[in-house]
Design a protein around this motif. Structure first.
Motif, PDB file in Angstrom:
ATOM      1  N   LEU A  27       6.199   1.112   7.209  1.00 56.34           N
ATOM      2  CA  LEU A  27       5.066   0.646   7.804  1.00 56.34           C
ATOM      3  C   LEU A  27       4.594   1.815   8.711  1.00 56.34           C
ATOM      4  N   LEU A  28       5.425   2.804   9.019  1.00 52.87           N
ATOM      5  CA  LEU A  28       5.066   3.962   9.973  1.00 52.87           C
ATOM      6  C   LEU A  28       4.891   5.182   9.441  1.00 52.87           C
ATOM      7  N   SER A  29       4.010   5.998   9.750  1.00 52.51           N
ATOM      8  CA  SER A  29       3.632   7.357   9.681  1.00 52.51           C
ATOM      9  C   SER A  29       4.251   8.165  10.666  1.00 52.51           C
ATOM     10  N   GLU A  30       4.185   9.351  10.426  1.00 54.33           N
ATOM     11  CA  GLU A  30       4.677  10.323  11.351  1.00 54.33           C
ATOM     12  C   GLU A  30       4.136  10.252  12.749  1.00 54.33           C
ATOM     13  N   GLY A  31       4.824  10.231  13.766  1.00 54.19           N
ATOM     14  CA  GLY A  31       4.443  10.180  15.080  1.00 54.19           C
ATOM     15  C   GLY A  31       3.865   8.710  15.716  1.00 54.19           C
ATOM     16  N   GLU A  32       3.890   7.743  14.509  1.00 52.30           N
ATOM     17  CA  GLU A  32       3.391   6.296  15.231  1.00 52.30           C
ATOM     18  C   GLU A  32       4.583   5.638  16.022  1.00 52.30           C
ATOM     19  N   THR A  33       4.143   4.578  16.818  1.00 54.57           N
ATOM     20  CA  THR A  33       4.786   4.007  17.785  1.00 54.57           C
ATOM     21  C   THR A  33       5.418   2.794  17.397  1.00 54.57           C
ATOM     22  N   HIS A  51       4.821 -10.733  10.437  1.00 56.17           N
ATOM     23  CA  HIS A  51       4.284 -10.262   9.155  1.00 56.17           C
ATOM     24  C   HIS A  51       5.735 -10.019   8.301  1.00 56.17           C
ATOM     25  N   ILE A  52       6.785  -9.517   9.008  1.00 57.56           N
ATOM     26  CA  ILE A  52       8.109  -9.333   8.314  1.00 57.56           C
ATOM     27  C   ILE A  52       9.127 -10.021   9.171  1.00 57.56           C
ATOM     28  N   THR A  53      10.305 -10.557   8.576  1.00 60.35           N
ATOM     29  CA  THR A  53      11.151 -10.961   9.263  1.00 60.35           C
ATOM     30  C   THR A  53      12.504 -10.131   8.521  1.00 60.35           C
ATOM     31  N   THR A  54      13.387  -9.878   9.317  1.00 59.62           N
ATOM     32  CA  THR A  54      14.615  -9.312   8.826  1.00 59.62           C
ATOM     33  C   THR A  54      16.016  -9.962   9.352  1.00 59.62           C
ATOM     34  N   HIS A  89       2.715 -11.977   3.019  1.00 60.96           N
ATOM     35  CA  HIS A  89       3.513 -11.132   2.128  1.00 60.96           C
ATOM     36  C   HIS A  89       2.509 -10.354   1.281  1.00 60.96           C
ATOM     37  N   ARG A  90       1.166 -10.758   1.047  1.00 57.82           N
ATOM     38  CA  ARG A  90       0.431  -9.703   0.472  1.00 57.82           C
ATOM     39  C   ARG A  90      -0.796  -9.111   1.162  1.00 57.82           C
ATOM     40  N   ALA A  91      -0.504  -9.439   2.679  1.00 59.74           N
ATOM     41  CA  ALA A  91      -1.663  -8.842   3.395  1.00 59.74           C
ATOM     42  C   ALA A  91      -1.419  -7.233   3.148  1.00 59.74           C
ATOM     43  N   ALA A  92      -2.670  -6.552   3.397  1.00 60.99           N
ATOM     44  CA  ALA A  92      -2.681  -4.999   3.415  1.00 60.99           C
ATOM     45  C   ALA A  92      -1.870  -4.198   4.257  1.00 60.99           C
ATOM     46  N   GLY A  93      -1.045  -3.118   3.821  1.00 57.99           N
ATOM     47  CA  GLY A  93      -0.304  -2.325   4.400  1.00 57.99           C
ATOM     48  C   GLY A  93      -1.189  -1.464   5.114  1.00 57.99           C
ATOM     49  N   PRO A  94      -0.399  -0.445   5.869  1.00 58.03           N
ATOM     50  CA  PRO A  94      -1.218   0.521   6.894  1.00 58.03           C
ATOM     51  C   PRO A  94      -2.511   1.277   6.012  1.00 58.03           C
ATOM     52  N   ASP A  95      -2.208   1.374   4.483  1.00 59.03           N
ATOM     53  CA  ASP A  95      -3.195   2.206   3.812  1.00 59.03           C
ATOM     54  C   ASP A  95      -4.465   1.301   3.576  1.00 59.03           C
ATOM     55  N   GLY A  96      -4.407   0.011   4.001  1.00 59.37           N
ATOM     56  CA  GLY A  96      -5.554  -0.860   3.869  1.00 59.37           C
ATOM     57  C   GLY A  96      -5.751  -1.595   2.589  1.00 59.37           C
ATOM     58  N   PRO A 102      -0.312  -3.951  -0.804  1.00 60.39           N
ATOM     59  CA  PRO A 102       0.204  -5.257  -0.304  1.00 60.39           C
ATOM     60  C   PRO A 102       1.742  -4.937   0.515  1.00 60.39           C
ATOM     61  N   LEU A 103       1.773  -5.722   1.425  1.00 63.72           N
ATOM     62  CA  LEU A 103       3.229  -5.455   2.111  1.00 63.72           C
ATOM     63  C   LEU A 103       4.254  -5.683   1.237  1.00 63.72           C
ATOM     64  N   GLU A 104       4.595  -6.748   0.344  1.00 62.51           N
ATOM     65  CA  GLU A 104       5.455  -6.967  -0.541  1.00 62.51           C
ATOM     66  C   GLU A 104       5.831  -5.522  -1.478  1.00 62.51           C
ATOM     67  N   ARG A 105       4.755  -5.204  -1.798  1.00 60.10           N
ATOM     68  CA  ARG A 105       5.029  -3.871  -2.622  1.00 60.10           C
ATOM     69  C   ARG A 105       5.418  -2.764  -1.933  1.00 60.10           C
ATOM     70  N   LEU A 106       4.897  -2.493  -0.760  1.00 60.66           N
ATOM     71  CA  LEU A 106       5.437  -1.522  -0.049  1.00 60.66           C
ATOM     72  C   LEU A 106       6.861  -1.603   0.432  1.00 60.66           C
ATOM     73  N   LEU A 107       7.249  -2.907   0.816  1.00 60.33           N
ATOM     74  CA  LEU A 107       8.740  -3.257   1.094  1.00 60.33           C
ATOM     75  C   LEU A 107       9.624  -2.917  -0.106  1.00 60.33           C
ATOM     76  N   HIS A 108       8.994  -3.439  -1.195  1.00 60.21           N
ATOM     77  CA  HIS A 108      10.035  -2.993  -2.413  1.00 60.21           C
ATOM     78  C   HIS A 108      10.256  -1.678  -2.765  1.00 60.21           C
ATOM     79  N   ARG A 109       8.990  -0.718  -2.569  1.00 61.80           N
ATOM     80  CA  ARG A 109       9.269   0.432  -2.720  1.00 61.80           C
ATOM     81  C   ARG A 109      10.419   1.280  -1.703  1.00 61.80           C
ATOM     82  N   ALA A 110       9.902   0.799  -0.561  1.00 62.96           N
ATOM     83  CA  ALA A 110      10.949   1.283   0.731  1.00 62.96           C
ATOM     84  C   ALA A 110      12.452   1.063   0.544  1.00 62.96           C
ATOM     85  N   VAL A 111      12.668  -0.299   0.170  1.00 62.03           N
ATOM     86  CA  VAL A 111      14.017  -0.561   0.040  1.00 62.03           C
ATOM     87  C   VAL A 111      14.628   0.427  -1.040  1.00 62.03           C
ATOM     88  N   ARG A 112      14.007   0.665  -2.232  1.00 61.59           N
ATOM     89  CA  ARG A 112      14.539   1.176  -3.034  1.00 61.59           C
ATOM     90  C   ARG A 112      14.511   2.957  -2.927  1.00 61.59           C
TER      91      ARG A 112
END
Length: 474
Positions: A106-112, A238-241, A262-269, A272-282
């Motif tokens: 979810l985060l890019s460089e310098g975000e809060t 949006h996400i629960t851990t 789970h299919r809402a748009a990620g920060p790039d607009g 989908p969040l589920e795809r971003l999460l799968h990539r990030a976990v890997r």
């Protein structure tokens, strides 16, 4: 929850022997806020499912990983059903790893990131502010896993904190103000040391107004959420851990969930969040997924769906409320005026002891409790009550394992009496040293042993080590 089995550990007999205290020999009342026990069949599942060598990539990429794919799909199906989710990732080796992957997605460089100060229920491992920092509006870098500038992702991020109001509840007005002023990318909510229910709907509204994602960690109440004894954030955030060991009674590991978003748009607009999460976990993933751990998680999700798990969860909440009531009757200040979950936070300033002294004295008498930094522990908040995190002035108690033993509200009076007896008789020497009369230690330990003997754990695990060949070194 009464399964019994023997587990053979094909390993060095010396470390196997050291686990006996946890599995068989320890007879103290496990009243640490996070205490839980793993069923023998979960340990058996973990011990008997080695991870295929090529499992580091997606399961379908290797024929040898067909078993991992099958087990993973079953674990995902059980996790989504248990929590009413539409997406689940069962691969993270810990909740810290799960949290890290979510922030990387979810985060890019310098975000809060805006999250709870430790005194507002945040865990120090997630976001530890520098000593003396404000509970809001600070950009001081955290120093630990979840909200720190991440060595794992290589991304720097700004961390803000929110705190509690004068009643000991989350200061939602402060959350709203800080979010409006600083527009964080992610707002984190959690109940690591917070005994009241969080208002997930209000937090989501604040996140939406600020254009932020809401991330909720439910590690300390995951079992209650699964059993319907605590509100679920899965369809609100949006996400629960969560981790899978503290209250779900499973193996040490992490879990990522998402509901209607789970299919809402990620920060790039668009992604989908589920795809971003799968990539990030890997990408963040700590090596190959563990077939053993995922198998044990799958069993834990199945066990958590049983009626007896729900009955235990109900007893956990009833016991916590009874324990809080009994301690208040003995003159202790219970933070937040009580509890809605398994946790009881107690201010022990009036006893003249620090949290470190109380924790050690109770442990000597066979009672597990954790020191806790209560509001007012921070320098400048309450003059004369400025304690370092390693000292503190409060105790954090929990009823998970007490309920698993079958103890009910009636036994909470006895537990409160035992705790009070120890604290009354303990003499502190500085902030960490203590002395308890030896005769009292013996008497309390005997009382603890009798109480636990009347209420044994629902399962007993026998650890056997294999006979070594003649002449083999021991």
């Amino acid at each position: 929850m009464t399964t019994q089995s023997s587990i053979t550990i094909w390993a060095d007999p010396e470390p196997a022997g050291t686990s006996l205290r946890e599995s068989d020999g320890y007879d103290g009342p496990e009243r640490g806020a996070h205490s839980d026990t793993e069923l023998a069949e979960l340990l058996d599942a973990e011990a008997n499912h080695p991870t295929p060598a090529p499992a580091a990539a997606a399961p379908s990429r290797h024929a040898d990983s067909a078993r991992l794919e099958q087990v993973e799909r079953l674990a995902v199906a059980r996790a989504t059903k248990l929590f009413g989710a539409r997406y689940a990732n069962v691969r993270p080796h810990s909740c810290a790893a799960a949290h890290r992957a979510v922030l990387a997605a979810l985060l890019s460089e310098g975000e809060t990131v805006l999250g709870p100060h430790p005194e507002a229920g945040g865990r120090a491992a997630h976001a530890t502010p520098a000593r003396g920092t404000s509970t809001h509006g600070t950009s001081a870098a955290a120093t630990a896993t979840h909200a720190a500038p991440s060595a794992a992702t290589g991304r720097e991020r700004r961390t803000l904190y929110y705190g509690l109001d004068r009643t000991g509840r989350v200061d939602y007005a402060q959350v709203e103000e800080v979010a409006r002023r600083h527009r964080p990318r992610v707002i984190v909510a959690e109940a690591g040391a917070y005994p009241r229910r969080l208002d997930f709907a209000r937090l989501r509204a604040i996140a939406d107004a600020a254009g932020a994602y809401l991330l909720v960690d439910i590690s300390h109440v995951a079992g209650l959420v699964a059993a319907g004894e605590h509100p679920s954030p899965v369809d609100t955030a949006h996400i629960t851990t969560t981790n899978t060991h503290q209250q779900l009674g499973g193996p040490r590991g992490g879990l990522i969930l998402s509901g209607r978003d789970h299919r809402a748009a990620g920060p790039d607009g668009c992604t989908p969040l589920e795809r971003l999460l799968h990539r990030a976990v890997r990408a963040q993933a700590h090596g190959a997924p563990s077939l053993a751990a995922i198998t044990a998680k799958e069993r834990a999700f199945a066990l958590a769906a049983r009626p007896e798990f729900r009955r235990t969860a109900r007893l956990i909440v009833e016991n916590a409320r009874a324990l809080a009531w009994e301690l208040a009757g003995l003159g202790y200040r219970v933070l937040a005026g009580g509890t809605d979950d398994h946790m009881v936070l107690v201010d022990i300033v009036g006893s003249g002891l620090t949290g470190a002294v109380a924790e050690r004295a109770l442990s000597e008498c066979g009672i597990l409790a954790h020191r806790y930094r209560i509001p007012g522990d921070l320098p400048g908040d309450v003059p004369g009550d400025a304690m370092a995190p390693s000292v503190a002035v409060g105790l954090r108690l929990g009823t998970n394992a007490l309920a698993q033993r079958g103890m009910g509200p009636e036994e909470m009076a006895e537990c409160a009496r035992l705790l009070h007896t120890v604290l009354q008789s303990t003499k502190g020497a500085g902030t960490a040293e203590h002395r308890v009369p030896p005769a009292l230690v013996t008497r309390v330990r005997e009382d603890v042993a009798r109480l636990c003997a009347r209420h044994p754990l629902p399962h007993q695990r026998t650890i056997r080590t294999p006979a070594l060949p003649n002449g083999a070194p021991r």
